[in-house]
Design a protein around this motif. Sequence first.
Motif, PDB file in Angstrom:
ATOM      1  N   PHE B  47     -18.634 -20.619  -2.085  1.00 21.41           N
ATOM      2  CA  PHE B  47     -17.473 -20.601  -3.043  1.00 21.41           C
ATOM      3  C   PHE B  47     -17.902 -21.483  -4.230  1.00 21.41           C
ATOM      4  N   ILE B  48     -17.353 -21.562  -4.883  1.00 24.15           N
ATOM      5  CA  ILE B  48     -17.869 -22.786  -6.002  1.00 24.15           C
ATOM      6  C   ILE B  48     -16.058 -22.489  -6.782  1.00 24.15           C
ATOM      7  N   VAL B  49     -15.247 -23.808  -6.784  1.00 27.44           N
ATOM      8  CA  VAL B  49     -14.338 -23.608  -7.016  1.00 27.44           C
ATOM      9  C   VAL B  49     -13.350 -24.236  -7.885  1.00 27.44           C
ATOM     10  N   HIS B  50     -12.692 -24.105  -9.442  1.00 25.35           N
ATOM     11  CA  HIS B  50     -12.858 -24.793 -10.426  1.00 25.35           C
ATOM     12  C   HIS B  50     -11.323 -25.080 -10.521  1.00 25.35           C
ATOM     13  N   ARG B  69     -16.707 -24.889   2.935  1.00 22.89           N
ATOM     14  CA  ARG B  69     -17.093 -23.178   2.294  1.00 22.89           C
ATOM     15  C   ARG B  69     -17.590 -23.631   1.186  1.00 22.89           C
ATOM     16  N   CYS B  70     -16.139 -24.675   0.590  1.00 20.87           N
ATOM     17  CA  CYS B  70     -16.130 -24.758  -0.737  1.00 20.87           C
ATOM     18  C   CYS B  70     -16.274 -25.940  -1.119  1.00 20.87           C
ATOM     19  N   GLU B  71     -17.012 -25.703  -2.758  1.00 23.36           N
ATOM     20  CA  GLU B  71     -17.683 -27.132  -3.495  1.00 23.36           C
ATOM     21  C   GLU B  71     -16.864 -26.902  -4.459  1.00 23.36           C
ATOM     22  N   ILE B  72     -16.064 -28.037  -4.502  1.00 22.43           N
ATOM     23  CA  ILE B  72     -14.924 -28.139  -5.320  1.00 22.43           C
ATOM     24  C   ILE B  72     -15.221 -28.981  -7.265  1.00 22.43           C
ATOM     25  N   ARG B  73     -15.069 -28.205  -8.410  1.00 17.17           N
ATOM     26  CA  ARG B  73     -15.509 -29.267  -9.611  1.00 17.17           C
ATOM     27  C   ARG B  73     -14.440 -29.035 -10.732  1.00 17.17           C
ATOM     28  N   HIS B  74     -14.251 -30.268 -11.085  1.00 11.32           N
ATOM     29  CA  HIS B  74     -13.256 -30.499 -11.931  1.00 11.32           C
ATOM     30  C   HIS B  74     -12.841 -30.349 -12.656  1.00 11.32           C
ATOM     31  N   ALA B  75     -12.215 -29.573 -13.206  1.00 16.36           N
ATOM     32  CA  ALA B  75     -11.186 -29.445 -14.421  1.00 16.36           C
ATOM     33  C   ALA B  75      -9.653 -28.693 -14.691  1.00 16.36           C
ATOM     34  N   PRO B  76      -9.406 -30.146 -15.764  1.00 19.85           N
ATOM     35  CA  PRO B  76      -8.285 -30.568 -15.179  1.00 19.85           C
ATOM     36  C   PRO B  76      -7.176 -29.777 -16.875  1.00 19.85           C
ATOM     37  N   GLU B  77      -7.939 -28.750 -17.535  1.00 17.61           N
ATOM     38  CA  GLU B  77      -6.986 -28.239 -17.551  1.00 17.61           C
ATOM     39  C   GLU B  77      -6.887 -26.863 -17.776  1.00 17.61           C
ATOM     40  N   VAL B  78      -5.979 -26.345 -18.712  1.00 15.21           N
ATOM     41  CA  VAL B  78      -5.533 -24.509 -17.857  1.00 15.21           C
ATOM     42  C   VAL B  78      -5.753 -23.630 -18.633  1.00 15.21           C
ATOM     43  N   VAL B  79      -6.435 -22.484 -19.145  1.00 18.39           N
ATOM     44  CA  VAL B  79      -6.443 -21.659 -21.010  1.00 18.39           C
ATOM     45  C   VAL B  79      -4.705 -20.328 -19.770  1.00 18.39           C
ATOM     46  N   THR B  80      -3.699 -20.910 -20.681  1.00 14.38           N
ATOM     47  CA  THR B  80      -2.900 -19.828 -20.618  1.00 14.38           C
ATOM     48  C   THR B  80      -2.777 -18.338 -21.390  1.00 14.38           C
ATOM     49  N   MET B  81      -2.146 -17.460 -20.501  1.00 13.35           N
ATOM     50  CA  MET B  81      -1.765 -16.301 -21.124  1.00 13.35           C
ATOM     51  C   MET B  81      -1.563 -16.289 -22.330  1.00 13.35           C
ATOM     52  N   ASN B  82      -1.453 -16.801 -22.989  1.00  9.37           N
ATOM     53  CA  ASN B  82      -0.878 -17.040 -24.607  1.00  9.37           C
ATOM     54  C   ASN B  82      -1.637 -17.597 -25.362  1.00  9.37           C
ATOM     55  N   ASP B  83      -3.063 -18.460 -24.979  1.00 13.34           N
ATOM     56  CA  ASP B  83      -3.983 -19.696 -25.572  1.00 13.34           C
ATOM     57  C   ASP B  83      -4.550 -18.003 -26.582  1.00 13.34           C
ATOM     58  N   LYS B  84      -4.179 -18.071 -27.642  1.00 11.13           N
ATOM     59  CA  LYS B  84      -5.685 -17.613 -27.773  1.00 11.13           C
ATOM     60  C   LYS B  84      -6.974 -17.398 -28.355  1.00 11.13           C
ATOM     61  N   PRO B  85      -7.850 -16.658 -27.787  1.00 10.26           N
ATOM     62  CA  PRO B  85      -9.050 -16.987 -27.626  1.00 10.26           C
ATOM     63  C   PRO B  85     -10.172 -17.446 -27.744  1.00 10.26           C
ATOM     64  N   SER B  86      -9.485 -17.125 -29.779  1.00 11.76           N
ATOM     65  CA  SER B  86     -10.284 -18.011 -30.525  1.00 11.76           C
ATOM     66  C   SER B  86     -10.360 -19.495 -30.769  1.00 11.76           C
ATOM     67  N   HIS B  87      -9.183 -20.199 -30.724  1.00 10.42           N
ATOM     68  CA  HIS B  87      -8.436 -21.409 -29.953  1.00 10.42           C
ATOM     69  C   HIS B  87      -9.004 -21.941 -28.465  1.00 10.42           C
ATOM     70  N   VAL B  88      -9.273 -21.172 -27.513  1.00 13.98           N
ATOM     71  CA  VAL B  88      -9.816 -21.973 -26.095  1.00 13.98           C
ATOM     72  C   VAL B  88     -11.176 -21.763 -26.017  1.00 13.98           C
ATOM     73  N   VAL B  89     -12.210 -20.993 -27.299  1.00 15.87           N
ATOM     74  CA  VAL B  89     -13.676 -21.197 -26.480  1.00 15.87           C
ATOM     75  C   VAL B  89     -14.044 -22.454 -27.455  1.00 15.87           C
ATOM     76  N   ARG B  90     -12.959 -23.158 -28.883  1.00 13.43           N
ATOM     77  CA  ARG B  90     -13.489 -24.002 -29.386  1.00 13.43           C
ATOM     78  C   ARG B  90     -12.971 -25.126 -29.115  1.00 13.43           C
ATOM     79  N   HIS B  91     -11.631 -24.993 -28.137  1.00 13.66           N
ATOM     80  CA  HIS B  91     -10.760 -26.539 -27.900  1.00 13.66           C
ATOM     81  C   HIS B  91     -10.973 -26.351 -26.468  1.00 13.66           C
ATOM     82  N   GLY B  92     -11.582 -25.580 -25.447  1.00 14.75           N
ATOM     83  CA  GLY B  92     -12.142 -24.870 -24.131  1.00 14.75           C
ATOM     84  C   GLY B  92     -12.409 -26.355 -22.813  1.00 14.75           C
ATOM     85  N   ARG B  93     -13.395 -27.412 -23.585  1.00 15.29           N
ATOM     86  CA  ARG B  93     -14.592 -27.496 -22.610  1.00 15.29           C
ATOM     87  C   ARG B  93     -13.788 -28.481 -21.292  1.00 15.29           C
ATOM     88  N   ASP B  94     -12.990 -28.413 -21.521  1.00 19.35           N
ATOM     89  CA  ASP B  94     -12.139 -28.653 -20.131  1.00 19.35           C
ATOM     90  C   ASP B  94     -11.457 -27.944 -19.453  1.00 19.35           C
TER      91      ASP B  94
END
Lengths: 368, 368
Positions: B47-50, B69-94
């Motif tokens: 597993f690679i776990v993010h 069994r797991c390699e961890i990749r640090h990602a500080p931010e979370v996409v929530t259920m209420n985030d607009k997809p178009s916003h996430v793809v522009r600002h969701g790199r983290d």
Amino acid sequence: MTARRDHSKAGAGRTIISIDAMGGDQGPATVVAGIAYSASKNPDIGFIVHGPKEELERLIAKRRGLAERCEIRHAPEVVTMNDKPSHVVRHGRDTSMWSALESVRMGEATVCVSCGNTGALMLMSVLRLRKLPGIYRPAIAVMWPSKNPQKHNIMLDGGADIRADAKDLMQYALMGASYARNGFGLERPRIGLLNVGTEEHKGRAELKEAYDLIAANARIADFDFVGFVEGRDLPGTKCDVIVTDGFTGNVALKTGEGIAKLIADLLREAFAYSFLSRLASVLAYTSLARLKKRIDPRRANGGVFLGLNGTVVKSHGAADSMGVSSAIKLAFELAQSGFSERLAARVASAALLDQDAHPEPQPEAESE
Amino acid sequence: MTARRDHSKAGAGRTIISIDAMGGDQGPATVVAGIAYSASKNPDIGFIVHGPKEELERLIAKRRGLAERCEIRHAPEVVTMNDKPSHVVRHGRDTSMWSALESVRMGEATVCVSCGNTGALMLMSVLRLRKLPGIYRPAIAVMWPSKNPQKHNIMLDGGADIRADAKDLMQYALMGASYARNGFGLERPRIGLLNVGTEEHKGRAELKEAYDLIAANARIADFDFVGFVEGRDLPGTKCDVIVTDGFTGNVALKTGEGIAKLIADLLREAFAYSFLSRLASVLAYTSLARLKKRIDPRRANGGVFLGLNGTVVKSHGAADSMGVSSAIKLAFELAQSGFSERLAARVASAALLDQDAHPEPQPEAESE
């Protein structure tokens, strides 16, 4: 004026229902059994029954007292499930379906019940009864089981027309609200618009337009608009009436039937699995029977064609006598409430809100 | 080439799955519990776990043997259920979602699993992984319970795109057939096209066009086309794969969930009704548990995004650890079968049949 009452043949002061005895999968004996059951339960219904005269006379004569409640209209031909609707409306003048609608058209009955071919019944109803003034597209309203107090939700369109634009959807909301008020006694029905998500930015363009139109009509038409709802709300408690186009509505309806049937099959298998589970099914018999009654499509039998001059109740093609009787009961209730006239008044008042339409004032329309 | 195997961190010779640990309703502890369950059942998965590094390290350290069994990749931010997809793809790199897809894009893993926001996951998957050559519209394939021998049917599109024209529907048929072949081991999957009736003259114009396109591809793509099917065939036995647009598919899916939930609720009430029915529920416990397992969406968890360079398994947002583990199992099976490469080859060969497209010959495409 509420329901039309006939003082001649089928019984003084009774509410007359026109019945197409042919075209169901189970044949006319089942339809007559349903008529007999309804007649025994409700002394206030009279029937005009359409089909081959000799066969109907024989079937009705078998039931004690039924002949006095039924007037038979001879119609030698039958619309089958495989007949193309366009062919039927051109060549179907001698069919029981045509004859049954004719009784409504001539004002002998206010509501017609048929188990026949849905497409043919819809097309023939539109051509013979004509649309209510101001209605763009008639719709079929169908019932879903739900945990709402009235135990059922209404969905329209269940498959009258595979297309619906924003204005059609707005009219479905008006018609559905009227139906819920007259059929369920709900003062302010809650209306939802079916979509793939509840967020306002989701879904097709015509749905966003319909959203605004329905919201604009909510106050004057006396319903609550809960906004977009999802497939899971069809049998849910979030609203009482769900509005969608006839393609989506028909797929959803048949999907629900399919899942209910699958679960029933698997439940039967689960209870047949072992001695203990068979014993359990005996102990749980009455509880399971209650559940079945709640879900049973026969109990919620009767899609209703809305938006025409007169009401047509389409019973399930495979309906047994209980199913036919449920459809007759619904027809009676709608006739009693003067539903068709109220719906016409409602549509007329809503048309005032519609900036593209310029309806004539309709002084004779009653308030609901 | 079948599944990509990593020989460095997460374990020599293991099939590597990239996991987005965040964004599900139940939080990362549930996702890690699902990973731990899968790890204990199958020694061949790495597993690679993010997600947020410290939190994941803490959760993984609690499970014996899981850290190896797991390699961890640090990602500080979370996409929530209420985030607009178009916003996430522009600002969701983290975000963990972005990072999880990046592992597939870079070839570190062949399949990604996420419980996050479906719209954002789809849009991000399309933008980051890119569509397979020749694919017009990717789709989400979902499972329906059925009485077919494989116990599930596949439906697509379950909601990736609310539109689909005739060519898209034809490609859904190809992708669905490939998925059924690799996921279910069916040699000649039976494909149906969802409509409001099975007669050829019914339905929307694009469906009639799709009918002809799918029929024309059946022989070369090695599937049986059963023609139009109805909503009741989604959980039925008439076909293995049902093709429809994402609007209709999503409504049908949620309708099925809603009806199943209503019946489960009413069944629970029925069994709680009396002493006898409560006793019955005890006796029938194992039978009912078997039924529940059969219908339980957690078991069929995992919509699969098809038509991209790499496979993405979308687990239900509300999935518990068993649900997450089911999605991982599906991801592993698809990775093992080299599904993505086979699908690409299949689409390339079908493109030869498409007279409007002029694809370059693809000599490196493998036969399926």
